[in-house]
Design a protein around this motif. Structure first.
Motif, mmCIF file in Angstrom:
data_model
loop_
_atom_site.group_PDB
_atom_site.id
_atom_site.type_symbol
_atom_site.label_atom_id
_atom_site.label_comp_id
_atom_site.label_asym_id
_atom_site.label_seq_id
_atom_site.Cartn_x
_atom_site.Cartn_y
_atom_site.Cartn_z
ATOM 1 N N ILE A 177 35.672 81.672 26.690
ATOM 2 C CA ILE A 177 35.590 82.251 28.036
ATOM 3 C C ILE A 177 35.741 81.173 29.095
ATOM 4 C CG2 ILE A 177 33.963 83.303 29.668
ATOM 5 C CD1 ILE A 177 33.041 85.087 27.273
ATOM 6 N N THR A 178 35.157 80.001 28.859
ATOM 7 C CA THR A 178 35.330 78.897 29.809
ATOM 8 C C THR A 178 36.808 78.564 29.984
ATOM 9 O OG1 THR A 178 33.174 77.936 29.263
ATOM 10 C CG2 THR A 178 34.806 76.470 30.263
ATOM 11 N N ASP A 179 37.522 78.435 28.874
ATOM 12 C CA ASP A 179 38.953 78.121 28.944
ATOM 13 C C ASP A 179 39.735 79.227 29.633
ATOM 14 O OD1 ASP A 179 38.613 75.726 27.712
ATOM 15 O OD2 ASP A 179 39.751 76.201 25.910
ATOM 16 N N ILE A 180 39.459 80.468 29.259
ATOM 17 C CA ILE A 180 40.210 81.596 29.810
ATOM 18 C C ILE A 180 39.994 81.701 31.319
ATOM 19 C CG2 ILE A 180 40.416 84.110 29.792
ATOM 20 C CD1 ILE A 180 41.736 82.775 27.398
ATOM 21 N N ALA A 234 32.625 89.619 31.100
ATOM 22 C CA ALA A 234 32.216 88.215 31.002
ATOM 23 C C ALA A 234 33.200 87.281 31.693
ATOM 24 C CB ALA A 234 32.058 87.827 29.536
ATOM 25 N N VAL A 235 34.486 87.502 31.502
ATOM 26 C CA VAL A 235 35.492 86.639 32.131
ATOM 27 C C VAL A 235 35.566 86.912 33.628
ATOM 28 C CG1 VAL A 235 37.940 86.032 32.195
ATOM 29 C CG2 VAL A 235 36.807 86.394 29.994
ATOM 30 N N ASP A 236 35.550 88.182 33.998
ATOM 31 C CA ASP A 236 35.469 88.571 35.408
ATOM 32 C C ASP A 236 36.607 87.979 36.241
ATOM 33 O OD1 ASP A 236 34.416 89.836 37.655
ATOM 34 O OD2 ASP A 236 33.090 88.156 38.154
ATOM 35 N N ARG A 237 37.830 88.194 35.772
ATOM 36 C CA ARG A 237 39.016 87.768 36.505
ATOM 37 C C ARG A 237 40.023 88.918 36.494
ATOM 38 N NH1 ARG A 237 35.715 84.353 37.050
ATOM 39 N NH2 ARG A 237 36.005 82.077 37.194
ATOM 40 N N PRO A 238 40.630 89.246 37.641
ATOM 41 C CA PRO A 238 41.567 90.370 37.672
ATOM 42 C C PRO A 238 42.847 90.101 36.898
ATOM 43 C CG PRO A 238 41.633 89.198 39.761
ATOM 44 C CD PRO A 238 40.490 88.618 38.977
ATOM 45 N N ASN A 239 43.161 88.832 36.653
ATOM 46 C CA ASN A 239 44.379 88.477 35.925
ATOM 47 C C ASN A 239 44.102 88.152 34.459
ATOM 48 O OD1 ASN A 239 43.065 86.188 37.046
ATOM 49 N ND2 ASN A 239 44.904 84.932 36.885
ATOM 50 N N LEU A 240 43.075 88.798 33.918
ATOM 51 C CA LEU A 240 42.803 88.750 32.482
ATOM 52 C C LEU A 240 43.468 89.932 31.797
ATOM 53 C CD1 LEU A 240 41.141 87.742 29.947
ATOM 54 C CD2 LEU A 240 39.364 89.361 30.700
ATOM 55 N N MET A 241 43.986 89.699 30.592
ATOM 56 C CA MET A 241 44.384 90.780 29.702
ATOM 57 C C MET A 241 43.589 90.655 28.409
ATOM 58 S SD MET A 241 48.489 91.466 29.881
ATOM 59 C CE MET A 241 49.222 92.219 31.345
ATOM 60 N N PHE A 262 49.687 79.154 24.105
ATOM 61 C CA PHE A 262 48.884 77.974 23.740
ATOM 62 C C PHE A 262 47.752 77.834 24.738
ATOM 63 C CE2 PHE A 262 48.069 73.348 24.205
ATOM 64 C CZ PHE A 262 47.711 73.047 22.900
ATOM 65 N N ILE A 263 46.622 77.333 24.241
ATOM 66 C CA ILE A 263 45.541 76.944 25.142
ATOM 67 C C ILE A 263 44.748 75.834 24.464
ATOM 68 C CG2 ILE A 263 43.797 78.581 24.293
ATOM 69 C CD1 ILE A 263 43.031 79.013 27.287
ATOM 70 N N SER A 280 45.530 85.939 28.375
ATOM 71 C CA SER A 280 45.089 86.903 27.367
ATOM 72 C C SER A 280 43.988 86.333 26.490
ATOM 73 C CB SER A 280 46.266 87.329 26.470
ATOM 74 O OG SER A 280 47.244 88.015 27.211
ATOM 75 N N LEU A 281 42.993 87.162 26.195
ATOM 76 C CA LEU A 281 41.895 86.828 25.294
ATOM 77 C C LEU A 281 41.723 87.973 24.307
ATOM 78 C CD1 LEU A 281 39.460 85.082 24.442
ATOM 79 C CD2 LEU A 281 38.110 86.300 26.184
ATOM 80 N N GLU A 282 41.698 87.640 23.027
ATOM 81 C CA GLU A 282 41.713 88.665 21.983
ATOM 82 C C GLU A 282 40.308 89.048 21.527
ATOM 83 O OE1 GLU A 282 44.318 89.644 17.968
ATOM 84 O OE2 GLU A 282 44.782 87.983 19.291
#
Length: 384
Positions: free
Chosen positions: A82-85, A131-138, A18-19, A107-109
């Motif tokens: 992207i802001t939320d992620i 764009a997200v530029d976070r190491p803990n993104l999937m 959920f987000i 996670s972002l699809e």
């Protein structure tokens, strides 16, 4: 003890499926991290459709983006998402660091419209990763044949991937091979494979929804009492058996010399993530699938209602490890009675893609309508 925390003691991570902006604006996500040990978050087009299209929480930022000249509804959606992620990833960054990169992922699809286009999927994933530029993104990629080929390439570039919409064990094994291929390619290029992470999202309850219908139709069509009894015993059992045997596949794959060589170089296992674990059939316990799939080196991503129910009355035991014999017997019965599990898995993948495409298109249409309304009457607080 909180059953959600007990799952962690048995080696299973609990993520939130959920987000929404309200979860991030207040301390809602942080409270889940602190009190329940939530260690990750997943999103998909349907979740964002409800969050963005079904509320006014994003309207001020939408107005600001439109005022800055962003017009395309797909671009507007991506900017909002992207802001939320990013914010969720920042909230989970401490979890990521404390776990040594094992957990703390968001996670972002990629667009579900790209599910059958390998090259377009890779390009979209690369763009979102930057764009997200976070190491803990999937980056979430659907488990179609082109999607699996894209996973191989993305892992080979050091991009974390959540492979979604897996229903068949054969698809999971193909994903596991793609992950190993990608790690080997990344290592050969001088990459640090220990910083790459992936999960394989294996869907559960939708299998039973479809298979129970097939079983009930067979029961209604036979006059053999023995067959009826045997078939009734399979109701609500196929999805769990399918998942438990996928877990057995995981344990077998990670014990092989190929994986052991990668592990010796610091590679992280690609954990199975149980998705669609909310109960669809009201005849079954509301935490039925959560309780049946608890075991080490796995993730379960739960929507808020299932999370609350499991916290309240979930029973915790190492059910994955205890249930393999039962799972093998169930799948032997599925084969004996020639039930169409393979066909069901293929159909569910197609249906799942269609549902995500429909949700994505509804979301984009809602954003376009809001954008057009802003041209007539800008929202209060919007940039001018």
């Amino acid at each position: 003890m909180n059953p959600l925390l007990e799952c962690q003691r048995l080696g299973q991570s609990i993520w939130l499926d959920f987000i929404a902006r309200k979860l991030l604006d207040g301390d809602g996500l942080q409270r889940l991290i602190d009190a329940d040990g939530i260690s990750g978050l997943t999103s998909n087009p349907a979740i964002f459709e409800k969050a963005i299209g079904g509320s006014d929480e994003y309207d001020a930022e939408l107005a600001a983006l439109v005022a800055m000249g962003v017009r395309d509804p797909q671009d507007l959606y991506e900017q909002l998402a992207i802001t939320d992620i990013r914010r969720a990833a920042d909230r989970l960054r401490l979890v990521y660091e404390r776990s040594g990169g094992a957990d703390g992922y968001v996670s972002l699809e990629v667009s579900p419209h790209l599910a059958l286009d390998e090259d377009a999927t890779v390009r979209a994933a690369q763009r979102l990763w930057r764009a997200v530029d976070r190491p803990n993104l999937m980056i979430k990629v659907p488990g179609t044949a082109p999607g699996i080929a894209a996973v191989r390439r993305l892992i080979g570039e050091g991009i974390n991937v959540n492979v979604t919409l897996l229903f068949a064990r054969s698809a999971y094994r193909a994903v596991a091979d793609a992950y190993a291929d990608g790690l080997e390619a990344f290592a050969a290029a001088g990459g640090e494979i220990g910083r790459v992470a992936s999960v394989a999202s294996f869907f559960i309850s939708r299998i039973d929804t479809a298979m129970d219908t097939c079983i009930e139709q067979r029961i209604a069509s036979t006059h053999d009492d023995h067959e009826r009894t045997a078939l009734r015993a399979l109701l609500g059992r196929v999805a769990i058996a399918n998942a438990r045997l996928a877990y057995a596949d995981y344990r077998q794959l990670t014990a092989q010399p190929r994986w052991q060589a990668l592990a010796a170089r610091g590679a992280r296992p690609q954990r199975l993530l149980w998705a669609s674990t909310s109960t669809k059939n009201p005849a079954y316990r509301d935490v039925y699938y959560v309780e049946a799939l608890i075991g080490p080196d796995t993730v379960n991503t739960l929507p808020p209602a299932t999370l609350d129910a499991f916290r309240d009355h979930g029973c915790v035991r190492a059910s994955l490890l205890d249930g393999l014999d039962e799972a093998q017997a169930t799948m032997a019965a599925v084969e004996h009675w020639r039930l169409p599990l393979d066909e069901v898995a293929d159909r569910l993948l197609t249906e799942g893609l269609r549902l995500f495409v429909d949700a994505h298109d509804r979301l984009v249409a809602a954003i376009a309508a809001k954008r057009d309304a802003l041209r007539v009457r800008p929202l209060a607080g919007a940039c001018r």
